[in-house]
Design a protein around this motif. Structure first.
Motif, PDB file in Angstrom:
ATOM      1  N   LEU A 188       0.828  -1.209   0.000  1.00 57.68           N
ATOM      2  CA  LEU A 188       0.000   0.000   0.000  1.00 57.68           C
ATOM      3  C   LEU A 188       0.863   1.259   0.000  1.00 57.68           C
ATOM      4  CD1 LEU A 188      -3.051   0.751   0.096  1.00 57.68           C
ATOM      5  CD2 LEU A 188      -2.858   0.801   2.584  1.00 57.68           C
ATOM      6  N   PHE A 189       1.992   1.200   0.733  1.00 57.17           N
ATOM      7  CA  PHE A 189       2.867   2.365   0.881  1.00 57.17           C
ATOM      8  C   PHE A 189       4.064   2.323  -0.074  1.00 57.17           C
ATOM      9  CE2 PHE A 189       0.248   2.680   4.496  1.00 57.17           C
ATOM     10  CZ  PHE A 189       0.371   3.947   5.042  1.00 57.17           C
ATOM     11  N   ASN A 190       4.099   1.262  -0.901  1.00 58.07           N
ATOM     12  CA  ASN A 190       5.175   1.108  -1.882  1.00 58.07           C
ATOM     13  C   ASN A 190       6.553   1.178  -1.221  1.00 58.07           C
ATOM     14  OD1 ASN A 190       6.154   0.652  -4.469  1.00 58.07           O
ATOM     15  ND2 ASN A 190       6.273   2.841  -4.960  1.00 58.07           N
ATOM     16  N   ILE A 191       6.700   0.381  -0.141  1.00 58.40           N
ATOM     17  CA  ILE A 191       7.965   0.367   0.601  1.00 58.40           C
ATOM     18  C   ILE A 191       8.834  -0.762   0.058  1.00 58.40           C
ATOM     19  CG2 ILE A 191       9.050  -0.012   2.861  1.00 58.40           C
ATOM     20  CD1 ILE A 191       6.478   1.151   4.084  1.00 58.40           C
ATOM     21  N   PRO A 192      10.000  -0.438  -0.478  1.00 60.82           N
ATOM     22  CA  PRO A 192      10.875  -1.503  -0.971  1.00 60.82           C
ATOM     23  C   PRO A 192      11.523  -2.244   0.196  1.00 60.82           C
ATOM     24  CG  PRO A 192      11.978   0.613  -1.148  1.00 60.82           C
ATOM     25  CD  PRO A 192      10.592   0.895  -0.633  1.00 60.82           C
ATOM     26  N   CYS A 200      10.403  -3.247   8.232  1.00 62.22           N
ATOM     27  CA  CYS A 200      10.173  -2.737   9.587  1.00 62.22           C
ATOM     28  C   CYS A 200      11.110  -1.573   9.904  1.00 62.22           C
ATOM     29  CB  CYS A 200      10.361  -3.842  10.620  1.00 62.22           C
ATOM     30  SG  CYS A 200       9.028  -5.050  10.635  1.00 62.22           S
ATOM     31  N   LYS A 201      12.364  -1.725   9.554  1.00 62.18           N
ATOM     32  CA  LYS A 201      13.337  -0.653   9.822  1.00 62.18           C
ATOM     33  C   LYS A 201      13.024   0.603   9.013  1.00 62.18           C
ATOM     34  CE  LYS A 201      17.149  -3.543  11.421  1.00 62.18           C
ATOM     35  NZ  LYS A 201      18.461  -4.141  11.108  1.00 62.18           N
ATOM     36  N   THR A 202      12.506   0.407   7.799  1.00 67.45           N
ATOM     37  CA  THR A 202      12.106   1.546   6.970  1.00 67.45           C
ATOM     38  C   THR A 202      10.944   2.299   7.617  1.00 67.45           C
ATOM     39  OG1 THR A 202      12.842   0.429   4.948  1.00 67.45           O
ATOM     40  CG2 THR A 202      11.287   2.252   4.680  1.00 67.45           C
ATOM     41  N   LEU A 203       9.925   1.552   8.080  1.00 65.78           N
ATOM     42  CA  LEU A 203       8.784   2.179   8.754  1.00 65.78           C
ATOM     43  C   LEU A 203       9.222   2.889  10.038  1.00 65.78           C
ATOM     44  CD1 LEU A 203       6.016  -0.568   8.360  1.00 65.78           C
ATOM     45  CD2 LEU A 203       5.945   1.742   7.399  1.00 65.78           C
TER      46      LEU A 203
END
Length: 293
Positions: A188-192, A200-203
């Motif tokens: 949904l957030f287009n997180i690679p 998780c670390k990106t969030l």
């Protein structure tokens, strides 16, 4: 009013299981488990002016749970729960019910001023009324590093949106999510990210979180902070049902943190408590004292 209250806010309802109905709703489950650790807690929701609503309030009173749960002119919430052969619940959540219409009252505002930690999810934000109340409550809470705002994302059916999830993650300082929800959020957030840990670390970084709690069912659980990762395996137990296990994890973890436990010790306690809840029917069993320390 007592200061330093831990609040669970959102849906209060009946889980209608094959063997009968049981009290449900993540906020009440969370507040109940916090109270078992000897901390002042309060469940916030709404019920209907009906028999199911009266029964719900009577049950909370019998369990000694403090609540702010007004009666509103909508039916008390129910969820049809079917448990599959692995003991995993499937939910059918009724719409336009009492907990979709939680009012922001002077009593609720006074509670917010005295709240030390709050846990809320995405489900109760499916309606504009309860979503507005949750945001007004967060606005009225004291600000500061020692106040915990927990977003237990709790994705159910299609009752969520990018906008609500993004706004909630911006407002929280602790995010709780499971592995299936993490996959949905990353898309949904287009997180690679090649793996769950990277996502998780990106969030954690994007939303400047204190902690991110990731539960992976039988594959263990993680607590990510800016400088370390705690991992705990999931104990092997005879599962009766998993209803409320995640809420007991969150409640136990937050209560343990607020009692001065380290992240690792709070994580260990949360895992033990949620494993025990899986061995009991329903979401609110009494936790043995040996598991609370």
């Amino acid at each position: 009013m007592e200061r330093g209250i831990i609040v669970g806010m959102g849906e209060a309802l009946w889980d209608v299981l094959p063997e009968g109905k049981k009290i449900g709703g993540a906020p009440a489950n969370f507040a109940y488990h916090v109270s078992q650790f000897g901390l002042p807690s309060c469940g916030v929701s709404a019920v209907g002016e009906d028999k199911l609503g009266r029964e719900l309030l009577e049950n909370f009173k019998e369990k000694g749970l403090n609540t702010i749960i007004p009666e509103v002119p909508y039916p008390t919430g129910t969820v049809q729960v079917e448990v599959d052969e692995r003991g995993v619940p499937q939910y059918e959540i009724k719409e336009n019910v009492a907990w979709d219409n939680i009012p922001f009252t002077p009593e609720l505002e006074a509670l917010a001023h005295n709240t030390r930690a709050v846990c809320f999810g995405s489900l109760a934000q499916r309606s504009i009324v309860s979503r507005t109340t949750i945001n007004q409550f967060l606005d009225a809470m004291p600000k500061g590093d020692d106040h915990l705002v927990v977003f237990d994302i709790n994705l159910r059916q299609d009752f969520y949106s990018y906008e609500v999830l993004d706004a909630s993650m911006k407002r929280c300082n602790i995010l709780k999510i499971n592995d299936e929800e993490l996959v949905i959020v990353s898309r949904l957030f287009n997180i690679p990210g090649l793996n769950l840990e990277e996502i998780c670390k990106t969030l954690l970084n994007i939303y400047n979180l204190k902690m991110l709690i990731l539960t992976c069912g039988t594959n263990g659980s993680y607590v990510f902070t800016s400088d370390k990762v705690s991992f705990q395996p999931t104990p092997k137990v005879d599962v009766v049902d998993t209803v409320g296990a995640g809420d007991s994890f969150t409640g136990s973890f937050i209560a343990s943190l607020l009692r001065g436990k380290s992240v690792e010790d709070a994580h260990r306690i949360a895992v033990s408590v949620s494993a025990y809840v899986c061995t009991q029917p329903g979401a609110m069993p009494i936790i043995p004292p040996s598991l609370r320390s």
